[in-house]
Design a protein around this motif. Structure first.
Motif, PDB file in Angstrom:
ATOM      1  N   UNK A  32       5.383   2.806  11.609  1.00 24.43           N
ATOM      2  CA  UNK A  32       4.881   2.400  12.922  1.00 24.43           C
ATOM      3  C   UNK A  32       3.809   1.352  12.668  1.00 24.43           C
ATOM      4  N   UNK A  33       3.958   0.201  13.303  1.00 24.99           N
ATOM      5  CA  UNK A  33       3.010  -0.899  13.151  1.00 24.99           C
ATOM      6  C   UNK A  33       2.248  -1.070  14.461  1.00 24.99           C
ATOM      7  N   UNK A  41      -0.766   0.651   9.783  1.00 22.61           N
ATOM      8  CA  UNK A  41       0.543   1.147   9.357  1.00 22.61           C
ATOM      9  C   UNK A  41       0.449   2.654   9.178  1.00 22.61           C
ATOM     10  N   UNK A  42       1.402   3.384   9.793  1.00 19.94           N
ATOM     11  CA  UNK A  42       1.446   4.832   9.632  1.00 19.94           C
ATOM     12  C   UNK A  42       2.897   5.284   9.664  1.00 19.94           C
ATOM     13  N   UNK A  43       3.116   6.562   9.377  1.00 20.98           N
ATOM     14  CA  UNK A  43       4.445   7.145   9.444  1.00 20.98           C
ATOM     15  C   UNK A  43       4.669   7.746  10.821  1.00 20.98           C
ATOM     16  N   UNK A  44       5.863   7.548  11.355  1.00 27.10           N
ATOM     17  CA  UNK A  44       6.184   8.057  12.688  1.00 27.10           C
ATOM     18  C   UNK A  44       5.977   9.568  12.779  1.00 27.10           C
ATOM     19  N   UNK A  77       0.825  -1.202   0.000  1.00 26.53           N
ATOM     20  CA  UNK A  77       0.000   0.000   0.000  1.00 26.53           C
ATOM     21  C   UNK A  77       0.852   1.242   0.000  1.00 26.53           C
ATOM     22  N   UNK A  78       0.186   2.403   0.050  1.00 21.02           N
ATOM     23  CA  UNK A  78       0.871   3.681   0.060  1.00 21.02           C
ATOM     24  C   UNK A  78       0.086   4.646   0.941  1.00 21.02           C
ATOM     25  N   UNK A  88      -3.371   6.617   8.383  1.00 24.66           N
ATOM     26  CA  UNK A  88      -3.037   5.280   8.866  1.00 24.66           C
ATOM     27  C   UNK A  88      -3.876   4.279   8.071  1.00 24.66           C
ATOM     28  N   UNK A  89      -3.199   3.339   7.434  1.00 25.88           N
ATOM     29  CA  UNK A  89      -3.900   2.271   6.717  1.00 25.88           C
ATOM     30  C   UNK A  89      -4.123   1.108   7.669  1.00 25.88           C
ATOM     31  N   UNK A  90      -5.383   0.647   7.724  1.00 28.08           N
ATOM     32  CA  UNK A  90      -5.705  -0.500   8.576  1.00 28.08           C
ATOM     33  C   UNK A  90      -6.292  -1.623   7.742  1.00 28.08           C
TER      34      UNK A  90
END
Length: 960
Positions: free
Chosen positions: A357-358, A397-400, A320-321, A328-330
């Motif tokens: 970040x998971x 999943x997201x960016x810190x 994904x992107x 945040x993609x879930x």
């Protein structure tokens, strides 16, 4: 099609980096390239520095080569090749090798694109351009070009990506020296630098390059690209399932079209590069990489408000992107309570700027666990056990830093942590085989729950090479794969992929084997999938191991291998012999300062005795293979390799292997009791029961054996009986120390141990016996001889050695003081109280036993040395092979040979009683030495000598 799927060859072998046979016929080696880039579809002249370069040399690449020719004037250390890479070659970074009739070389990394190539200069005449140079230590380099207002210029430097050590910094300056743009080393580029800028005005601009710390660590080569360049660092999806086809796109790049990816024939889980189409003329740098996985792979679907997309059942991957900041993609994942999952995000390792970040959420969206960075990468990894009552959970999943954008690509993988798996490694990146000869490839498996067979396959193996032994058998971790070249195959070369398949699983899995690190592979790990093979001219030596069908690995003993060589022509030089086996390298833990350190445990390995070699006039040689006493009882493959050495005695000019042999460890002896198994034993003197039996030895075992009892209750000292090397039968009187508690010895067993008895002694089978201890008469004992208890005059006698010996009264075993030794060692070869004969049946003035106490402060070894007839260490007197030293600790044998009493250092005072005759045979004890070996200090105390064990019982009365 990805280039690695083409049938070239890339390969790896055991510890054999093979050369050739004479100084003028050795395999080529390359050290430098005049240009670190090639232009697809255009001729480029490449100067190559190295050794053993010949006019028949040819470049070997994993991309098609349209033409190449060596220019006149080639020398052994330098040649020039005009080479044209096929116009359809996909841009990227590849490994270049050189092949001759004498084999294939080491690799160097090189960039391939469609840019003109040139050496670095202070002025650039036209753009785009790729410049190769070397950065001087502590300096910076500048080059200038003419630009126009509004023109977008990119600067990209390849250094780390092509195997250099410098950490480049780029600066773009205008004509006044004002900085317009800047790039430090970028983690996303493996430590290289890149920038893009729009020029503010017409004029002259400068590019400045320097090392981040101005150190210029060698190697300091670089490739600087300048112009309207095009890049793509990420691909979406980031993975494709093995055996499938897919399309991928490169978000955030100038490559707008979808690109087909074909993994249908890819031989295992690994990495492939995306093929860059010819329609992208100025593409440069490494091409985006894709994982080839054994999981079900999907791409993030279009999201429906209020509904989360579901991942497939594990193992599963989704690409994904994060298109917007703060996103945040879930995903939902079906799970089972108690299931152990390994959850992993791939991003930074594949060129994505995402600092991942998971987070694991419950079905209702409540957070359960989270992970961000781990060692060496910002990609998170999380091992998670599904709680009771949970059948579905969410993965986020997201960016810190809450960033996002079209290039914030990721892949989320969920797999069963308990599922059987394995990985494969090769011990070198290339193998050169003599025509008509044999070499061996060592392949090692690291198993993770899978213990079955692993079938090995070499993809792209050239014709004229046959293979045997391509299986890592169940439970083993190493295979010695035999490769033999036909007599007429000299000059053959290729690039291979090596795969292993666990075909015994209900759903077989395949993995690609990886070589050691090669130039550029830290950033581009797929380069380690490539293995090179070359066939050399026939070796001037032939080599044979003339084995016998009865050969076996006798535990704790040695196997004598009878070797023979033949030399052709006037070949001289020593021929060194090496041993390769399927035994994984044994390890042990030692102290280094205050830290535990894992090191090789040489004494636990199958190994050669010494460094055997054929002398120039020798054609036959016997070498001994030492067999550890605790070698597991399974089939082991062994191969002996002969290395012909140059006149310097070090450089290998030819290597050739004898055929692999499979041998089985055998116990060197078996214990058989022929008499009664229910007996009485006397605690003291008097008529006592006797164990009768025999030692059934294998033919090769010629050592004494000690018969003793084990599993005795606390407080009992086990009696011992020595069966000499030339005897088989024994009659063992059961005599215990006077005062031992009468009564039955439950669970007692008789066992035989190879003499001298040590922590590593080979053991026989054990036989249960029924023994009842009864009171006996008090023995007539002789007061033991004191060597050292409290007499500080003894310490003053230790005048030899570089250490320091002093009395210590704060920490002792008995009496008032002990002996403290710091530094190296302290000794005396002729102590006045010694000069005593050690005998099996000692008479007046003779001895057999020693008792002492010792302790170690720090370090890994403590050692007590016995001088025999004026000599230290093994040899000279006593039994053959006797070592005349005792040691304890994981540091191994000291000073050329010592008998291990314990594999742990005595952190507290421990009393040791030893049978000098059983350990070393008959000799005259003339002196002693005390060594700390390492650490802070060694403490020794309570040193006595006795004719019998009963003598030491008098010490209690004497010290009252």
């Amino acid at each position: 099609m990805n280039c690695l799927l083409r049938p070239r060859v890339f390969f790896t072998a055991c510890c054999l980096l093979l050369c050739s046979w004479t100084a003028s016929y050795a395999a080529p080696a390359i050290t430098n390239l005049s240009l670190r880039g090639l232009t697809a579809g255009k001729a480029v002249t490449l100067a190559i520095d190295g050794s053993e370069l010949t006019a028949d040399a040819r470049v070997v690449l994993p991309v098609p080569i349209a033409s190449q020719s060596v220019r006149p004037g080639a020398k052994a250390n330098r040649l020039e090749i005009e080479i044209t890479v096929d116009a359809a070659a996909s841009p990227g970074i590849y490994l270049l090798r050189l092949a001759t009739k004498n084999g294939i070389s080491n690799p160097l990394a090189i960039g391939i694109d469609r840019l003109p190539q040139a050496a670095f200069s202070e002025a650039i005449s036209s753009l785009p351009i790729a410049l190769t140079g070397s950065l001087p230590t502590g300096q910076s380099l500048r080059s200038s070009f003419t630009g126009k207002r509004g023109e977008t210029i990119s600067l990209d430097v390849e250094a780390q990506r092509i195997g250099a050590a410098i950490k480049p910094v780029l600066r773009l300056l205008d004509s006044r020296g004002t900085q317009i743009a800047y790039s430090p080393p970028l983690r996303l580029l493996g430590g290289d630098a890149r920038l893009s800028a729009t020029l503010p005005a017409d004029g002259t601009y400068s590019v400045e390059l320097h090392d981040q710390l101005y150190r210029g660590t060698a190697p300091s080569h670089f490739r600087l690209k300048v112009g309207a360049l095009q890049f793509a660092d990420q691909a979406l999806p980031m993975a494709v399932a093995q055996g499938s086809k897919a399309t991928t796109r490169m978000p955030g790049s100038a490559v707008a079209e979808d690109i087909a990816v074909d993994a249908s024939a890819f031989p295992g889980a690994g990495i492939i590069q995306v093929t860059i189409p010819e329609s992208v003329p100025h593409f440069t740098g490494g091409a985006p990489r894709l994982l080839v996985s054994n999981a079900s792979e999907m791409v993030e679907p279009t999201r429906t408000p209020g509904q989360l997309p579901a991942m497939s059942a594990v193992p599963a991957g989704v690409s994904g992107v994060l298109t917007a900041g703060g996103e945040e993609d879930r995903y939902t994942l079906a799970v089972t309570p108690g299931q152990k999952l390994r959850l992993e995000v791939f991003a930074q390792r594949f060129g994505s700027p995402l600092d991942g970040v998971l987070t694991v959420y419950g079905q209702a969206g409540n957070p359960l666990s989270t992970s961000d960075d781990r060692a060496g990468t910002s990609d998170p990894l999380l091992d998670f056990t599904v709680p009771a009552g949970v059948n579905q959970m969410q993965l986020g999943v997201k960016d810190m830093q809450d960033r996002g954008g079209p290039n914030f690509v990721y892949r989320l993988e969920a797999r069963d942590a308990a599922a059987p798996d394995f990985s494969l490694t090769l011990s070198t990146d290339r193998l050169n085989i003599p025509a008509g000869g044999t070499q061996v490839l060592l392949v090692q498996a690291t198993r993770a729950g899978y213990q079955g067979d692993i079938d090995l396959k070499l993809h792209g193996l050239p014709s004229g090479i046959s293979i045997q032994g391509n299986k890592i058998v169940a439970g083993a971790s190493i295979a010695l794969v035999t490769l033999s070249a036909a007599e007429g195959a000299a000059g053959t070369d290729g690039l291979l992929l090596v795969s292993g398949t666990a075909s015994q699983l209900s759903q077989p899995i395949s993995r690609l084997a990886l070589t050691p690190e090669v130039p550029g592979s830290v950033y581009q790990p797929h380069l380690r999938q490539q293995f090179a093979i070359g066939v050399m001219n026939a070796s001037p030596i032939s080599f044979a191991w003339n084995g016998d069908a009865a050969d076996a690995l006798v535990l704790g003993d040695k196997l004598t291998a009878k070797l023979a060589i033949k030399r052709s022509g006037t070949v001289t030089g020593n021929v060194r012999v090496r041993l390769l086996t399927t035994q994984p390298g044994p390890k042990k833990t030692v102290k280094e300062g205050t830290q535990d350190k894992v090191v090789d445990n040489v004494n636990a390995a199958l190994r050669l005795d010494g460094s055997p070699a054929f002398k120039p006039d020798q054609t036959e040689l016997d070498v001994n293979i030492l067999v550890p006493s605790d070698l597991p009882k399974q089939n082991w493959d062994l191969v002996l390799v002969a290395d012909l050495l140059a006149t310097d005695g070090k450089t290998v000019t030819s290597s050739i292997a004898a055929p692999v042999r499979t041998l089985v460890p055998v116990a060197p002896f078996e214990l058989e009791l022929t008499g009664e198994l229910t007996l009485e034993g006397k605690a003291g003197m008097g008529e006592t029961g006797k164990l009768t039996g025999k030692i059934n030895r294998v033919a090769a075992f010629k050592q004494p054996v000690v018969v003793t009892l084990e599993n005795l209750p606390k407080g009992y000292v086990a009696p011992q009986w020595i069966v000499p090397a030339d005897k088989t039968e024994f009659e063992f009187p059961l005599t215990f120390a006077f005062g031992s508690k009468p009564g039955p010895l439950k669970d007692a067993k008789v066992v035989a141990l190879a003499a001298p008895v040590s922590v590593n002694s080979v053991r026989s089978n054990s036989v249960p016996v029924n023994i009842k201890v009864v009171a006996g008469e008090k023995p007539v004992a002789e007061a033991p001889r004191e060597v050292f208890e409290d007499d500080e005059k003894f310490i003053a006698l230790l005048t030899e050695g570089g250490g320091k010996a002093v009395p210590e009264n704060r920490d002792k075993f008995s009496g008032q003081v002990c002996l403290r030794v710091n530094g190296d060692q302290k000794s005396n070869a002729k102590l006045p109280m010694l000069g005593l004969n050690v005998r099996e049946n000692p008479g007046p003035g003779e001895i057999r036993y020693i008792r002492f106490a010792w302790k170690k402060q720090g370090g890994n070894t403590i050692c007590l040395q016995l001088n025999h007839n004026g000599a230290w260490g093994p040899g000279g007197s006593g039994r053959e092979g006797a070592k005349f030293r005792y040691h304890a600790g994981p540091g191994g044998e000291c000073f050329g040979g010592s008998l291990a009493i314990d594999d742990k250092v005595p952190a507290k005072f421990e009393q040791v009683t030893r049978d000098l005759f059983a350990d070393f045979g008959e000799f005259t004890l003339t002196g002693m030495g005390f060594a700390a070996v390492d650490g802070q200090a060694a403490l020794f105390d309570h040193i006595y000598l006795g004719r019998s064990l009963a003598d030491f019982d008098l010490l209690i009365e004497l010290q009252k």
